[in-house]
Design a protein around this motif. Structure first.
Motif, mmCIF file in Angstrom:
data_model
loop_
_atom_site.group_PDB
_atom_site.id
_atom_site.type_symbol
_atom_site.label_atom_id
_atom_site.label_comp_id
_atom_site.label_asym_id
_atom_site.label_seq_id
_atom_site.Cartn_x
_atom_site.Cartn_y
_atom_site.Cartn_z
ATOM 1 N N MET A 1 37.845 31.859 42.586
ATOM 2 C CA MET A 1 36.940 30.913 41.936
ATOM 3 C C MET A 1 37.553 29.519 41.968
ATOM 4 O O MET A 1 38.732 29.349 41.673
ATOM 5 C CB MET A 1 36.662 31.331 40.498
ATOM 6 C CG MET A 1 35.608 30.464 39.813
ATOM 7 S SD MET A 1 35.027 31.130 38.249
ATOM 8 C CE MET A 1 36.473 30.905 37.229
ATOM 9 N N TYR A 203 37.672 33.210 32.409
ATOM 10 C CA TYR A 203 37.982 34.545 32.934
ATOM 11 C C TYR A 203 36.745 35.444 32.899
ATOM 12 O O TYR A 203 36.509 36.233 33.818
ATOM 13 C CB TYR A 203 39.119 35.187 32.134
ATOM 14 C CG TYR A 203 40.389 34.361 32.099
ATOM 15 C CD1 TYR A 203 40.700 33.481 33.131
ATOM 16 C CD2 TYR A 203 41.274 34.450 31.023
ATOM 17 C CE1 TYR A 203 41.862 32.706 33.094
ATOM 18 C CE2 TYR A 203 42.438 33.692 30.990
ATOM 19 C CZ TYR A 203 42.722 32.817 32.023
ATOM 20 O OH TYR A 203 43.874 32.058 31.985
ATOM 21 N N ASN A 206 34.541 34.535 35.792
ATOM 22 C CA ASN A 206 35.085 35.069 37.039
ATOM 23 C C ASN A 206 34.779 36.556 37.183
ATOM 24 O O ASN A 206 34.433 37.031 38.275
ATOM 25 C CB ASN A 206 36.590 34.834 37.094
ATOM 26 C CG ASN A 206 37.189 35.267 38.415
ATOM 27 O OD1 ASN A 206 36.815 34.767 39.476
ATOM 28 N ND2 ASN A 206 38.115 36.218 38.372
ATOM 29 N N GLU A 207 34.889 37.304 36.088
ATOM 30 C CA GLU A 207 34.582 38.735 36.125
ATOM 31 C C GLU A 207 33.124 38.971 36.513
ATOM 32 O O GLU A 207 32.817 39.871 37.306
ATOM 33 C CB GLU A 207 34.871 39.375 34.756
ATOM 34 C CG GLU A 207 36.352 39.546 34.463
ATOM 35 C CD GLU A 207 36.591 40.147 33.092
ATOM 36 O OE1 GLU A 207 35.598 40.566 32.429
ATOM 37 O OE2 GLU A 207 37.765 40.196 32.662
ATOM 38 N N LYS A 208 32.235 38.134 35.966
ATOM 39 C CA LYS A 208 30.809 38.272 36.292
ATOM 40 C C LYS A 208 30.555 37.909 37.756
ATOM 41 O O LYS A 208 29.756 38.563 38.433
ATOM 42 C CB LYS A 208 29.966 37.387 35.368
ATOM 43 C CG LYS A 208 29.866 37.902 33.944
ATOM 44 C CD LYS A 208 29.093 39.204 33.888
ATOM 45 C CE LYS A 208 28.900 39.675 32.462
ATOM 46 N NZ LYS A 208 28.182 40.987 32.412
ATOM 47 N N PHE A 209 31.221 36.867 38.212
ATOM 48 C CA PHE A 209 31.085 36.503 39.624
ATOM 49 C C PHE A 209 31.516 37.663 40.518
ATOM 50 O O PHE A 209 30.845 37.997 41.492
ATOM 51 C CB PHE A 209 31.937 35.268 39.937
ATOM 52 C CG PHE A 209 31.282 33.949 39.601
ATOM 53 C CD1 PHE A 209 29.971 33.882 39.135
ATOM 54 C CD2 PHE A 209 31.972 32.758 39.758
ATOM 55 C CE1 PHE A 209 29.378 32.672 38.835
ATOM 56 C CE2 PHE A 209 31.391 31.527 39.465
ATOM 57 C CZ PHE A 209 30.092 31.486 39.007
ATOM 58 N N GLU A 210 32.643 38.270 40.188
ATOM 59 C CA GLU A 210 33.143 39.388 41.004
ATOM 60 C C GLU A 210 32.206 40.585 40.917
ATOM 61 O O GLU A 210 31.921 41.236 41.928
ATOM 62 C CB GLU A 210 34.548 39.768 40.555
ATOM 63 C CG GLU A 210 35.598 38.719 40.890
ATOM 64 C CD GLU A 210 36.996 39.131 40.474
ATOM 65 O OE1 GLU A 210 37.131 40.086 39.674
ATOM 66 O OE2 GLU A 210 37.973 38.495 40.946
ATOM 67 N N GLU A 211 31.712 40.843 39.730
ATOM 68 C CA GLU A 211 30.807 41.984 39.510
ATOM 69 C C GLU A 211 29.540 41.852 40.337
ATOM 70 O O GLU A 211 29.015 42.835 40.871
ATOM 71 C CB GLU A 211 30.459 42.082 38.018
ATOM 72 C CG GLU A 211 29.529 43.215 37.646
ATOM 73 C CD GLU A 211 29.158 43.194 36.175
ATOM 74 O OE1 GLU A 211 28.060 43.697 35.834
ATOM 75 O OE2 GLU A 211 29.942 42.666 35.348
ATOM 76 N N ALA A 213 29.240 39.836 43.037
ATOM 77 C CA ALA A 213 29.577 39.326 44.383
ATOM 78 C C ALA A 213 29.080 37.896 44.590
ATOM 79 O O ALA A 213 28.477 37.562 45.620
ATOM 80 C CB ALA A 213 29.023 40.259 45.454
ATOM 81 N N ARG A 215 29.884 33.862 44.927
ATOM 82 C CA ARG A 215 30.896 32.854 45.253
ATOM 83 C C ARG A 215 30.637 31.643 44.370
ATOM 84 O O ARG A 215 29.506 31.172 44.294
ATOM 85 C CB ARG A 215 30.801 32.448 46.719
ATOM 86 C CG ARG A 215 30.993 33.588 47.711
ATOM 87 C CD ARG A 215 30.525 33.212 49.110
ATOM 88 N NE ARG A 215 29.109 32.869 49.142
ATOM 89 C CZ ARG A 215 28.631 31.678 49.442
ATOM 90 N NH1 ARG A 215 29.446 30.674 49.731
ATOM 91 N NH2 ARG A 215 27.329 31.453 49.462
#
Length: 242
Positions: A1, A203, A206-211, A213, A215
């Motif tokens: 991120m 943080y 970022n977790e939601k972005f990763e969950e 997918a 960018r």
């Protein structure tokens, strides 16, 4: 991120607003000094908004912006008063890395997409109660933020900057639902803005972005200026090579 420390410019000074209200501007010091500090902390980007330009419809803080550009090696994205190709070209020639279209993109999405084919363009979607605000946030359009975001799916814009005006400068936390929805319908690199309260807030984003997918990145403004975030710690976490 990506982490974007923010400088809001008003009469050459670094200020922060509360819910986008110009009368609430609190001065923190010289913008140039903050730009140097962000570079020293290891930031890859600086996010600059020319508040006077956003209200006036044309750049108003060019002198300090040029000083920052000439004396720093970080990437810079700028918004505020960028309404035509002449202004875009002027900033591009200055060495600005990304130009943010807000009101211009709202009024003419086709123009924004055309500019994105020629220059490095981001689109700012500033949402107030689900509707898009424009011209320094002093006016609201009857256009839904999600509908505007959909316009840029599959386009050449580099990023979508998603601001919840009602949370900007309030420390109420990022509007995760709005950010995720705008990212979903646009399929763009999505930068969250407005309401950041602490490191955990970042943080969680970022977790939601990763969950999902997604960018994206986050703009950090008042939380840094008011000492609520250890910016160097955050930058190191998301830029491991520092």
């Amino acid at each position: 991120m990506e982490i974007f420390p923010a400088i809001d410019l008003k009469e050459g000074k670094a200020v922060r607003l509360y819910k986008g209200e110009m009368a609430s501007a609190k001065i923190y010091g010289e913008a140039f000094e903050f730009a140097k500090k962000f570079q020293d902390l290891g930031s890859k980007w600086i996010h600059i908004v020319d508040l006077d330009g956003a209200l006036g419809g044309e750049p108003k803080n060019l002198e300090v912006i040029e000083k920052i550009r000439k004396n720093s090696s970080v990437k810079i994205q700028i918004g505020g008063g960028i309404r035509d190709e002449q202004t875009i070209r002027r900033y591009s020639d200055m060495g600005i890395d990304r130009l943010i279209l807000g009101s211009a993109a709202l009024k003419d999405p086709v123009f924004a997409k055309e500019m994105a084919r020629k220059y490095k363009i981001a689109v700012g979607i500033d949402s107030k109660d689900g509707k898009v605000a424009l011209e320094g946030w002093v006016k609201s359009a009857e256009i839904d933020a999600l509908d505007l975001a959909k316009e840029f799916k599959g386009s050449d814009i580099q990023a979508l900057i998603c601001t919840d005006i009602q949370r900007d400068g309030t420390f109420e936390g990022i509007n995760l639902d709005l950010t995720l929805e705008l990212a979903r319908v646009s399929d763009c690199f999505c930068i969250a803005s407005g309401g950041v309260k602490n490191e955990q807030d970042i943080y969680n984003l970022n977790e939601k972005f990763e969950e999902h997918a997604i960018r994206g990145g986050v703009i950090i403004g008042k939380a840094y200026y008011e000492g609520r975030i250890d910016l160097q710690k955050v930058i190191k976490k998301f830029t491991p090579n520092i």
